[in-house]
Structures are given as structure tokens and as C-alpha cells.
Design a protein around this motif. Sequence first.
Motif, PDB file in Angstrom:
ATOM      1  N   TYR A  71       0.803  -1.220   0.000  1.00 13.78           N
ATOM      2  CA  TYR A  71       0.000   0.000   0.000  1.00 13.78           C
ATOM      3  C   TYR A  71       0.840   1.276   0.000  1.00 13.78           C
ATOM      4  O   TYR A  71       0.297   2.380   0.026  1.00 13.78           O
ATOM      5  N   PHE A  72       2.162   1.150  -0.041  1.00 12.13           N
ATOM      6  CA  PHE A  72       3.018   2.316  -0.230  1.00 12.13           C
ATOM      7  C   PHE A  72       2.697   3.037  -1.544  1.00 12.13           C
ATOM      8  O   PHE A  72       2.855   4.239  -1.661  1.00 12.13           O
ATOM      9  N   TYR A  73       2.273   2.258  -2.542  1.00 10.00           N
ATOM     10  CA  TYR A  73       2.334   2.747  -3.917  1.00 10.00           C
ATOM     11  C   TYR A  73       1.029   3.320  -4.443  1.00 10.00           C
ATOM     12  O   TYR A  73       0.471   2.855  -5.429  1.00 10.00           O
ATOM     13  N   ASP A  74       0.549   4.387  -3.772  1.00  6.19           N
ATOM     14  CA  ASP A  74      -0.442   5.228  -4.422  1.00  6.19           C
ATOM     15  C   ASP A  74       0.322   6.163  -5.358  1.00  6.19           C
ATOM     16  O   ASP A  74       1.529   5.996  -5.570  1.00  6.19           O
TER      17      ASP A  74
ATOM     18  N   VAL B   6       2.642  -5.074 -14.912  1.00  7.48           N
ATOM     19  CA  VAL B   6       1.648  -5.347 -13.869  1.00  7.48           C
ATOM     20  C   VAL B   6       2.014  -4.527 -12.640  1.00  7.48           C
ATOM     21  O   VAL B   6       3.134  -4.626 -12.132  1.00  7.48           O
ATOM     22  N   ASP B   7       1.069  -3.709 -12.177  1.00  4.23           N
ATOM     23  CA  ASP B   7       1.369  -2.852 -11.029  1.00  4.23           C
ATOM     24  C   ASP B   7       0.073  -2.519 -10.302  1.00  4.23           C
ATOM     25  O   ASP B   7      -0.994  -2.428 -10.920  1.00  4.23           O
ATOM     26  N   ILE B   8       0.168  -2.318  -8.999  1.00  3.09           N
ATOM     27  CA  ILE B   8      -1.015  -2.035  -8.186  1.00  3.09           C
ATOM     28  C   ILE B   8      -1.447  -0.579  -8.299  1.00  3.09           C
ATOM     29  O   ILE B   8      -2.593  -0.238  -8.055  1.00  3.09           O
ATOM     30  N   SER B   9      -0.518   0.306  -8.682  1.00  2.18           N
ATOM     31  CA  SER B   9      -0.813   1.730  -8.819  1.00  2.18           C
ATOM     32  C   SER B   9      -1.334   2.001 -10.221  1.00  2.18           C
ATOM     33  O   SER B   9      -0.572   2.237 -11.160  1.00  2.18           O
ATOM     34  N   GLY B  10      -2.656   1.966 -10.380  1.00  2.79           N
ATOM     35  CA  GLY B  10      -3.271   1.994 -11.702  1.00  2.79           C
ATOM     36  C   GLY B  10      -2.976   3.228 -12.517  1.00  2.79           C
ATOM     37  O   GLY B  10      -2.633   3.147 -13.699  1.00  2.79           O
ATOM     38  N   GLU B  11      -3.107   4.413 -11.916  1.00  2.00           N
ATOM     39  CA  GLU B  11      -2.897   5.655 -12.667  1.00  2.00           C
ATOM     40  C   GLU B  11      -1.460   5.766 -13.147  1.00  2.00           C
ATOM     41  O   GLU B  11      -1.190   6.115 -14.302  1.00  2.00           O
TER      42      GLU B  11
ATOM     43  N   ASP C  35      17.895   7.783   4.206  1.00  2.00           N
ATOM     44  CA  ASP C  35      18.751   8.754   3.530  1.00  2.00           C
ATOM     45  C   ASP C  35      18.791  10.086   4.261  1.00  2.00           C
ATOM     46  O   ASP C  35      17.892  10.435   5.029  1.00  2.00           O
ATOM     47  N   ARG C  36      19.846  10.839   3.994  1.00  3.38           N
ATOM     48  CA  ARG C  36      20.077  12.126   4.660  1.00  3.38           C
ATOM     49  C   ARG C  36      19.014  13.168   4.324  1.00  3.38           C
ATOM     50  O   ARG C  36      18.719  14.041   5.132  1.00  3.38           O
ATOM     51  N   LEU C  37      18.437  13.093   3.120  1.00  4.39           N
ATOM     52  CA  LEU C  37      17.435  14.068   2.705  1.00  4.39           C
ATOM     53  C   LEU C  37      16.043  13.757   3.257  1.00  4.39           C
ATOM     54  O   LEU C  37      15.137  14.576   3.148  1.00  4.39           O
ATOM     55  N   GLY C  38      15.879  12.574   3.820  1.00 10.23           N
ATOM     56  CA  GLY C  38      14.597  12.219   4.426  1.00 10.23           C
ATOM     57  C   GLY C  38      13.520  11.801   3.437  1.00 10.23           C
ATOM     58  O   GLY C  38      12.335  11.753   3.790  1.00 10.23           O
ATOM     59  N   VAL C  39      13.915  11.441   2.214  1.00 15.87           N
ATOM     60  CA  VAL C  39      12.925  11.037   1.214  1.00 15.87           C
ATOM     61  C   VAL C  39      12.284   9.702   1.608  1.00 15.87           C
ATOM     62  O   VAL C  39      11.076   9.515   1.470  1.00 15.87           O
ATOM     63  N   THR C  40      13.108   8.772   2.111  1.00 16.34           N
ATOM     64  CA  THR C  40      12.562   7.477   2.518  1.00 16.34           C
ATOM     65  C   THR C  40      11.616   7.637   3.709  1.00 16.34           C
ATOM     66  O   THR C  40      10.587   6.954   3.794  1.00 16.34           O
ATOM     67  N   ALA C  41      11.950   8.551   4.615  1.00 20.54           N
ATOM     68  CA  ALA C  41      11.053   8.821   5.741  1.00 20.54           C
ATOM     69  C   ALA C  41       9.713   9.357   5.240  1.00 20.54           C
ATOM     70  O   ALA C  41       8.639   8.955   5.722  1.00 20.54           O
ATOM     71  N   GLU C  42       9.756  10.257   4.251  1.00 23.43           N
ATOM     72  CA  GLU C  42       8.532  10.802   3.682  1.00 23.43           C
ATOM     73  C   GLU C  42       7.722   9.706   2.981  1.00 23.43           C
ATOM     74  O   GLU C  42       6.492   9.657   3.084  1.00 23.43           O
ATOM     75  N   PHE C  43       8.418   8.821   2.288  1.00 20.40           N
ATOM     76  CA  PHE C  43       7.780   7.688   1.619  1.00 20.40           C
ATOM     77  C   PHE C  43       7.080   6.788   2.634  1.00 20.40           C
ATOM     78  O   PHE C  43       5.932   6.366   2.429  1.00 20.40           O
ATOM     79  N   ASN C  44       7.747   6.516   3.736  1.00 15.67           N
ATOM     80  CA  ASN C  44       7.178   5.669   4.783  1.00 15.67           C
ATOM     81  C   ASN C  44       5.952   6.328   5.412  1.00 15.67           C
ATOM     82  O   ASN C  44       4.889   5.709   5.550  1.00 15.67           O
ATOM     83  N   LEU C  45       6.077   7.604   5.754  1.00 14.88           N
ATOM     84  CA  LEU C  45       4.966   8.328   6.380  1.00 14.88           C
ATOM     85  C   LEU C  45       3.793   8.534   5.428  1.00 14.88           C
ATOM     86  O   LEU C  45       2.648   8.685   5.861  1.00 14.88           O
ATOM     87  N   ASN C  46       4.072   8.521   4.127  1.00 15.40           N
ATOM     88  CA  ASN C  46       2.988   8.695   3.152  1.00 15.40           C
ATOM     89  C   ASN C  46       1.956   7.571   3.246  1.00 15.40           C
ATOM     90  O   ASN C  46       0.802   7.741   2.850  1.00 15.40           O
ATOM     91  N   LEU C  47       2.366   6.430   3.784  1.00  9.49           N
ATOM     92  CA  LEU C  47       1.404   5.346   3.989  1.00  9.49           C
ATOM     93  C   LEU C  47       0.303   5.787   4.951  1.00  9.49           C
ATOM     94  O   LEU C  47      -0.879   5.481   4.748  1.00  9.49           O
ATOM     95  N   LEU C  48       0.676   6.538   5.994  1.00  8.19           N
ATOM     96  CA  LEU C  48      -0.332   7.062   6.924  1.00  8.19           C
ATOM     97  C   LEU C  48      -1.178   8.149   6.268  1.00  8.19           C
ATOM     98  O   LEU C  48      -2.384   8.252   6.539  1.00  8.19           O
TER      99      LEU C  48
END
Length: 326
Positions: A41-44, A114-119, A213-226
Motif C-alpha cells: 500500500y506504499f504505492y499510491d 503489472v502494477d497495483i498503482s493503476g494511474e 537517507d540524509r534528505l529524508g525522502v525514505t522517511a517521507e515515503f514511509n509516512l505517506n502510507l499514513l
Amino acid sequence: MIHSTIKPSTTKNPESESRRVFLDDVLAGLRRSSKQLPCKYFYDERGSILFDRICELDEYYLTRTELELMERFAPEMGERLGPGVMLVEYGSGSSVKTRYLLDGLTSPAAYVPVDISGEHLRRTARELACDYPGIEIRPISTDFTKPFALPRTARVPSQVSVYFPGSTIGNFLPDQAAVLLRRIVDLCGAGGGLLIGIDLKKDASILEAAYDDRLGVTAEFNLNLLVRINRELGANFDLAAFSHRATYNRDLGRVELYLVSRKPQRVLLGGETISFAEGEAICTEYSHKYTVAEFSAIAASEGLTLDREWTDEGRNFAILHFSIDE
């Protein structure tokens, strides 16, 4: 010959059904004593864009190394896959690496992303159709961990092969990975194949930096699930009350991603109240690392025979080709 086709949905309201499944999965994970959320569900739309940014980060060696291997060895990989192949890609995303492979194939019958993120999938498929007018592009928006039917194509493929890049197989527990490999065998059939990327075991400091990562992109990706759960399921997660954590579990050979509660709190979701203690974590992803021998043993148990491997000089990443003999 391929006789299967995409089955029409019998669900009257697919969006409503998708939301129900999403809610059920999230509630089931948060009711556990050790809370979990499914990483699929990460992949909206936003999550897919953020992951593309992660792939460009200095610390995230995986995509860079895999791309170098694809650029260098795609013709050899194409030769292994054979002429007239129907290439089915699991978790296709933006299909950046796929372009190298499509360039290396001889007269492919079709490409089926094949991917779960349709758009995101449909946009990428349109771009590929413009860039590769000689290849039939047949996207399927679905969860590839569940059985799905192959589309009919204008040309009958000589064989079916799955391309599974990015070490996504590492997100599954070893026994779950084995089940998915068996489904790939069933999908492709005798004479088919699997081209798959795996991340190799290495020093923990390299692994943890790649997922924090130092820029916090992975943290943003993780939090985007919420963020997605709030938007689509009506929850009230406070993003500022959770922090991102990535750690390498050496005993189990995997990187583990968590969202950690900064304080005692309660979250409303689907008519239920979910309580969090300070420091309590939600596990959002496992990323298992393997040696070639370890992964090949799992694949062999499901009817796949390793017949070629490509690795970088530092042996950080491997792309493996397996044949299906049964």
C-alpha cells in the motif's frame, strides 16, 4: 499457445471493494500485538513518485547498480529470454529498467506491465506505447501477489517470461517468496523463465543508509502510507507523532522499516480506536537480503533452475535468470 484472457470483474463497485480490502488489511495489521502494515500500500500516486525519487538518491545503490547491469548486459538477458517472448513485469512502476530490456529483446510478442498503482501504470504504458510502437503493450492493474490471467495478444508468444526487478522479492518472507515463485512458474508454464533482481548481503552500514537517507525522502515515503490511510480510509493519524526508523536485522538477513509512535496516542479508523504506547512501532516493510546460493535454493524448491547470473564487481546486487523445465 496462450488461451487465457483478462476476466471481467463481477464486482459492481470496484472502488468500494478495493477500499474494503484496504481497510480490512490495515485493521488486521494494526490489531496485531506487533503492529504491521502491508508494504504494497506504499504505492499510491504520491508513493510511486516518492519511490522514483528514492531510486535517484546517492545512498540508494540498488537502482543505480541494477541500471548499470541492465545497460551492460541487456542483450545477453534478451538472448536468454528468447525471441517472440511475452514479457510480464511484476511491479513495473515507471519501467525505466525495462527499456534496456525491451531494446535487447528479439521480436517480443508483447510487454505486460503489472502494477497495483493503476494511474501511474497507465501513464507509463502510454509513454512506452509511443516509444515502442512495434511492441504490443498490455498493462494490468492488479496485485501481482494474487493469481491473474494473461491477456490475449495479436501474436501468439513463443513463451512467457516474468521480469521481476528491483529486489522486490525481498519484501516477502522466505516462505511467502516461495509461494510467489510457484505462482510465477504456474503463470509462465514449461519453457518459460524468470529474470529477477536480488539485493545481496553486505555491511549493515551500507544497508541502513540506503533505507534512511540524509534528505529524508525514505522517511517521507514511509509516512505517506499514513497519509494514504487518512485520505482513503478516514483515519486521523498525526504524522508529526510518528518517526521513521530503518534497521538491519543481521540474524534474519533483512532491513526492517518502522513507523514509531513518539508519544502515547489513539487513532480512529473504521469505527475502531487503535492505541499506541510511546515508542511502539508499526512494521511497514521487510527487505530480505540473500546470497545467490540462498535465493537459488528457494527457487529450485519451486521448479526454477538457475542458468545465468549477472553481478557488479562489488557484488552488491545480482540479476538472475531461471528457466522453468516442468
